[in-house]
Structures are given as structure tokens and as C-alpha cells.
Design a protein around this motif. Structure first.
Motif: not given
Length: 176
Positions: A67-75
Motif C-alpha cells: 500500500g505504501l509503495s503505491a503512487k498515492t499511499p491510501s487508507i
């Protein structure tokens, strides 16, 4: 960590839907709230809908890294229609895209992706640094046992050889 969920209500664009609800922000460390109006801009209204705990588990660190490696880390905020006075029930908030996918697959819940504030990214990264252990990939080896030595069910002795479609005729037998 307590996480406040901000939901925006905007007018619907069709006559069948009066309002559209969307999770737009999270408030790390927020106090308890129940559909408290935060801001109004014309017909758009933002509410602090609920405060839910954001729980992190040591066994899910791989999912958090993903999830943190995504372009925009998200909840990911999981919501469902409410039977009570509230327009929506906030089920949970998670940092795991895998868990969010599980909820999205059921079709019962609405899952919204909300950008993570930088402080929350740092908090989750610290958790990962403390608890993540890389799993060693172990390639599964094939069993070398020869399974073609016994022909179970092929060439049944009760069936005459000429009619047995599984057994090739021997050189002594002639098919007429």
C-alpha cells in the motif's frame, strides 16, 4: 490509532439518487464524533462521520508495504448502508489493500480509497520497520516417484482383450 473519517455529501446527478456520499479524508488522532458537520460549500457538505480505530498487525506488513509503495499511499474506508438514523455505517478503516479488496469483493460494502496524510505514512512505515520479516521463498520440489508403473483401471481382466479400448492388442492377437 483513532482515525476520524470525513465523508462528503453532494447532490446526485439523476432523479433516482438524491445524494452521493464519498469518503474524502482521514483525521489521525481524532476524538469521537457522529456525523458532525465540518464544512459547507453550497450543496456540498463534509461531515466527521465517525472515529474508528486503525489497527496494524505484524502478520500484514507485506500488505502495508504494498500500500505504501503505491503512487498515492491510501487508507481504505469500508462503509455500508445504515438501517438507523445515520446515512452510512462506517465499518472500518484499513491500511491493507488486500483487506480492502476482500471487502470490495463481497459487494455488500462500499470501499473508498482516501489519501494518507504524511504523518500517518511515517507512523505505518515505522511499524513496518519494527515488525516486517521477509519470507524466504522455498521452491517446491517435485516428488521423483514414478507413477506410470501401475495402470489402475486400465486393461481390466474381466473385459476380453479385443473389446478393451485401453489396451493395445498384443502381437499374438489378431483383430478381425
Amino acid at each position: 490509532m483513532p482515525l476520524g473519517i470525513v465523508i462528503r455529501r453532494v447532490p446526485g446527478v439523476t432523479r433516482w439518487v438524491s445524494h452521493v456520499w464519498k469518503a474524502v479524508a482521514v483525521l489521525p488522532g481524532a476524538s469521537e464524533a457522529r456525523w458532525k458537520e465540518l464544512r459547507r460549500d453550497g450543496d456540498a457538505v463534509e461531515f466527521h462521520a465517525a472515529t474508528v480505530p486503525l489497527e496494524l498487525f505484524r502478520t500484514d506488513t507485506e500488505a502495508y508495504l504494498h500500500g505504501l509503495s503505491a503512487k498515492t499511499p491510501s487508507i481504505y474506508v469500508v462503509m455500508r448502508d445504515s438501517d438507523g438514523d445515520d446515512p452510512l455505517q462506517i465499518v472500518l478503516a484499513t491500511a491493507s489493500p488486500y483487506e480492502a479488496q476482500d471487502y470490495a469483493d463481497t459487494g455488500e460494502e462500499l470501499v473508498e480509497k482516501v489519501p494518507m496524510p504524511e504523518g500517518l505514512v511515517a507512523w505505518i512505515r515505522d511499524f513496518i520497520d519494527l515488525h516486517h520479516e521477509d519470507e524466504v521463498f522455498i521452491k517446491r520440489r517435485r516428488n521423483k516417484a514414478s507413477v506410470d508403473l501401475k495402470e489402475d483401471g486400465i486393461g481390466d481382466a474381466r473385459i476380453r482383450q479385443v473389446a478393451d479400448v485401453y489396451r493395445a492388442p498384443s502381437s499374438k492377437e489378431r483383430v478381425h
